[in-house]
Scaffold this motif. Structure first.
Motif, PDB file in Angstrom:
ATOM      1  N   SER A  17      77.350  21.214  42.407  1.00 46.02           N
ATOM      2  CA  SER A  17      78.576  21.078  41.339  1.00 46.02           C
ATOM      3  C   SER A  17      78.317  20.779  40.096  1.00 46.02           C
ATOM      4  O   SER A  17      77.902  19.621  40.722  1.00 46.02           O
ATOM      5  CB  SER A  17      79.772  19.878  42.284  1.00 46.02           C
ATOM      6  OG  SER A  17      80.581  20.514  41.438  1.00 46.02           O
ATOM      7  N   ARG A  18      78.870  21.390  39.197  1.00 43.05           N
ATOM      8  CA  ARG A  18      78.807  21.086  37.737  1.00 43.05           C
ATOM      9  C   ARG A  18      79.274  19.830  37.870  1.00 43.05           C
ATOM     10  O   ARG A  18      79.195  18.907  36.632  1.00 43.05           O
ATOM     11  CB  ARG A  18      78.733  21.939  37.088  1.00 43.05           C
ATOM     12  CG  ARG A  18      77.698  22.829  36.523  1.00 43.05           C
ATOM     13  CD  ARG A  18      76.500  22.506  37.461  1.00 43.05           C
ATOM     14  NE  ARG A  18      75.704  23.632  37.249  1.00 43.05           N
ATOM     15  CZ  ARG A  18      73.805  23.612  37.920  1.00 43.05           C
ATOM     16  NH1 ARG A  18      73.878  23.451  39.336  1.00 43.05           N
ATOM     17  NH2 ARG A  18      72.726  23.873  37.557  1.00 43.05           N
ATOM     18  N   ASP A  19      80.665  19.693  38.319  1.00 36.82           N
ATOM     19  CA  ASP A  19      81.684  18.760  38.222  1.00 36.82           C
ATOM     20  C   ASP A  19      81.148  17.516  38.606  1.00 36.82           C
ATOM     21  O   ASP A  19      81.411  16.437  38.406  1.00 36.82           O
ATOM     22  CB  ASP A  19      83.447  18.989  39.218  1.00 36.82           C
ATOM     23  CG  ASP A  19      84.084  20.167  37.960  1.00 36.82           C
ATOM     24  OD1 ASP A  19      83.560  20.294  36.900  1.00 36.82           O
ATOM     25  OD2 ASP A  19      85.396  20.604  39.370  1.00 36.82           O
ATOM     26  N   GLN A  20      80.327  17.979  39.528  1.00 35.21           N
ATOM     27  CA  GLN A  20      79.408  16.144  40.167  1.00 35.21           C
ATOM     28  C   GLN A  20      78.723  16.005  39.500  1.00 35.21           C
ATOM     29  O   GLN A  20      78.182  14.715  38.708  1.00 35.21           O
ATOM     30  CB  GLN A  20      78.853  17.040  41.654  1.00 35.21           C
ATOM     31  CG  GLN A  20      79.676  17.501  42.732  1.00 35.21           C
ATOM     32  CD  GLN A  20      79.594  17.541  43.820  1.00 35.21           C
ATOM     33  OE1 GLN A  20      79.003  18.511  44.631  1.00 35.21           O
ATOM     34  NE2 GLN A  20      78.491  15.672  44.746  1.00 35.21           N
ATOM     35  N   ALA A  60      78.572  16.179  35.879  1.00 36.29           N
ATOM     36  CA  ALA A  60      79.741  14.671  35.063  1.00 36.29           C
ATOM     37  C   ALA A  60      79.947  13.918  35.699  1.00 36.29           C
ATOM     38  O   ALA A  60      79.875  13.488  34.388  1.00 36.29           O
ATOM     39  CB  ALA A  60      80.946  16.243  34.834  1.00 36.29           C
ATOM     40  N   ALA A  61      80.461  13.679  36.478  1.00 32.48           N
ATOM     41  CA  ALA A  61      81.261  12.639  37.622  1.00 32.48           C
ATOM     42  C   ALA A  61      79.675  11.836  37.737  1.00 32.48           C
ATOM     43  O   ALA A  61      79.789  10.581  36.740  1.00 32.48           O
ATOM     44  CB  ALA A  61      81.160  13.074  38.235  1.00 32.48           C
TER      45      ALA A  61
END
Length: 160
Positions: A74-77, A79-80
């Motif tokens: 995940s690209r959100d992961q 970023a986080a």
């Protein structure tokens, strides 16, 4: 001669730059995060310049991770996880008095979140290493078949 903290900051930056270039991105990120995690809470502070250099390298590494890590991650992961790393870098540069004023569980939670992302990078790196060895084994088997048949791949297909 440089101090230990200068060496650690340089090493983390070097690994982040490696990740940004797509040079073993997951392995490089895992390594950079390990360096930061092992030293950011020590008594040795990095300078504001080192902090800024590391944060810039982390942004470039995040862009590299978006480009080079498997699409299934995940690209959100990403970023986080990179945000957690950025927090650790910022804490590494701040005065100890400021760190001491933080809420009791802030650093413990920060360590846990950053460690989970680092573990993900380590696991991705292990999968990449396994896949690389599998490709080497396949290539060795193909070369052995070629040697036994005595021909090129097109001839190998025709003779089978």
């Amino acid at each position: 001669m440089s101090t230990d903290v200068e060496h650690y900051a340089w090493h983390a930056k070097h690994l982040l730059e490696q990740a940004a270039r797509g040079d073993y991105t997951a392995w490089s990120l895992s390594g950079a995060m390990e360096v930061v995690a092992n030293h950011y809470r020590s008594n040795s502070r990095i300078s504001e310049g080192q902090r800024d250099d590391l944060l810039s390298a982390a942004v470039r590494a995040q862009l590299g991770a978006i480009t080079h890590l498997p699409c299934s991650y995940s690209r959100d992961q990403i970023a986080a996880g990179m945000q957690f790393l950025a927090y650790q870098i910022a804490v590494w540069a701040e005065p100890r008095e400021m760190t001491a004023r933080r809420r009791q569980h802030f650093l413990v939670d920060l360590d846990a979140w950053a460690r989970m992302f680092r573990n993900d990078m380590h696991n991705i790196s292990l999968v990449e290493q396994i896949e690389e060895r599998a490709a080497q084994r396949r290539e060795a088997e193909i070369e052995a078949l070629r040697a036994n048949v005595g021909g090129e791949p097109s001839q190998l297909i025709l003779t089978i």
